[in-house]
Design an enzyme around this catalytic site. Structure first.
Site, PDB file in Angstrom:
ATOM      1  N   ASP A   2      -3.178 -10.275  -2.982  1.00  0.00           N
ATOM      2  CA  ASP A   2      -3.749  -9.831  -1.581  1.00  0.00           C
ATOM      3  C   ASP A   2      -5.161  -9.348  -1.769  1.00  0.00           C
ATOM      4  O   ASP A   2      -5.516  -9.135  -3.048  1.00  0.00           O
ATOM      5  CB  ASP A   2      -2.910  -8.732  -1.018  1.00  0.00           C
ATOM      6  N   HIS A  21       0.888  -1.473  -0.069  1.00  0.00           N
ATOM      7  CA  HIS A  21      -0.046  -0.153  -0.002  1.00  0.00           C
ATOM      8  C   HIS A  21       0.893   1.187  -0.135  1.00  0.00           C
ATOM      9  O   HIS A  21       0.607   2.330  -0.111  1.00  0.00           O
ATOM     10  CB  HIS A  21      -0.758   0.176   1.201  1.00  0.00           C
ATOM     11  N   HIS A  30      -6.652  -6.828  -0.567  1.00  0.00           N
ATOM     12  CA  HIS A  30      -6.572  -5.398  -0.768  1.00  0.00           C
ATOM     13  C   HIS A  30      -5.821  -5.138  -2.086  1.00  0.00           C
ATOM     14  O   HIS A  30      -4.775  -5.661  -2.222  1.00  0.00           O
ATOM     15  CB  HIS A  30      -6.318  -4.764   0.425  1.00  0.00           C
ATOM     16  N   ASP A  80      -5.384 -12.803   3.039  1.00  0.00           N
ATOM     17  CA  ASP A  80      -6.528 -11.971   3.574  1.00  0.00           C
ATOM     18  C   ASP A  80      -7.752 -12.635   2.598  1.00  0.00           C
ATOM     19  O   ASP A  80      -8.936 -11.931   2.892  1.00  0.00           O
ATOM     20  CB  ASP A  80      -6.377 -10.688   3.861  1.00  0.00           C
TER      21      ASP A  80
END
Length: 343
Positions: A196, A160, A198, A285
């Site tokens: 991932d 991120h 996200h 995740d």
């Protein structure tokens, strides 16, 4: 398969974050890495190596040098104001404001260099960040030296984090730094495959106008999920980078059937790009029991991910990103690695 790991990640411990209007203990916690390490040893995946020290010279090619210089100073400046606990921003530049003007004071600078309230600092945070960066580059060196695959057990994660901002528990973008390092060692093209839950908004932002790094993200639809403001399917790169950024936004409730179809298409696009090396941003995740995610992948699906990536037949660096179902993270993350090895 060789793993690189540093116990210095424990310095980033006891921090808090801002979630849904509440200050809570950070979901990104030291036990994440320890469960993975325990599982690595349990299945005898291979040797676990300590990282070598690396300068920030490669990081400065993907991150703003002023941002990198800021990170080591944060906690000392925070405590110099008589404060205790986690250093967190509480104000951010937004549309119509002077987002190009760096304030003098620590609170303004925290907001200037942050995307959200998830990147807190405690006394050992910078040392953990630096050790995570060193883990990634040491593992990249193993692949560059002839290993078919290596695992960088990075904590904190990185995907991120953008050119000049921290976000979503991420401070230095380990996968991006590794990709740049491979190019500096002579690779002509690198693919980053981010699996991932996200979207890897920082990785996309860093390479969006470049053609030497292909960035592919399989992730939750930003219309529903963090990071909200990047990750749509029509974001394909700009200028020299047009066509080299690929997003697969998927809706809440996505199961293996839909997710794996996206992976299959992503792998085909990656193969067409013909990179010299693949960097996998590994988040687990996507797991059905993850506390902050809403996909439905099961434990038995993670070895399938590794097996599919292995069929690309390319040198591969696996860099750890997210996954917050702590009790299961070791089984799921290592499942990808054993799947890659065909176990």
């Amino acid at each position: 398969m060789k793993t690189v790991y540093s116990p210095r990640h424990h310095g980033h411990s006891g921090n808090v974050e801002l979630v849904a209007g509440t200050i809570v203990p950070a979901f990104e916690m030291p036990s994440r890495a320890e469960f993975i390490l325990s599982r690595l040893n349990e299945v005898n995946l291979g040797p676990v190596l300590a990282p070598e020290e690396h300068s920030l010279d490669t990081a400065a090619k993907v991150h703003d040098r002023a941002y990198l210089d800021f990170l080591p100073t944060i906690y000392d400046r925070w405590t110099a104001e008589g404060r205790t606990g986690t250093a967190l921003p509480f104000t951010w530049p937004t549309r119509g404001l002077r987002g190009d003007k760096l304030p003098d004071f620590i609170d303004g600078q925290l907001g200037f260099y942050s995307f959200d309230g998830g990147c807190g600092f405690v006394a050992g945070t910078w040392d953990a960040i630096k050790s995570s960066h060193d883990v990634a580059l040491t593992a990249a060196g193993l692949v560059n030296g002839g290993e078919n695959v290596a695992f960088a057990l990075c904590r904190p994660p990185g995907h991120h984090s953008g050119h000049n901002f921290m976000a979503g528990y991420c401070y230095i973008n380990n996968a991006a730094v590794a990709a740049q390092w491979f190019l500096d060692q002579g690779a002509s093209r690198v693919s980053i495959l981010d699996v991932d839950y996200h979207h890897g908004n920082g990785t996309q932002e860093i390479f969006y106008r470049r053609s030497d790094v292909q960035v592919i993200n399989l992730h939750a639809d930003p219309m529903q999920e963090y990071p909200y403001f990047l990750g749509h399917a029509d974001e394909k790169g700009e200028g020299a980078g047009e066509g080299f950024n690929l997003n697969y936004p998927l809706r809440w409730g996505t199961s293996w059937e839909t997710w794996s179809a996206a992976l299959e298409d992503a792998c085909a696009k990656l193969k067409d790009y013909a990179p010299d090396v693949v960097v996998v941003s590994l988040g687990v995740d996507t797991y059905e029991k993850d506390p902050i995610s809403k996909f439905k992948l099961k434990t038995e699906d993670f070895p399938r991910i590794g097996a599919r990536i292995a069929r690309l037949g390319l040198p591969t660096l696996v860099v750890m990103e997210g996954g917050y179902a702590v009790a299961d993270i070791g089984t799921n993350a290592v499942g990808v690695l054993t799947g890659f090895e065909g176990r």
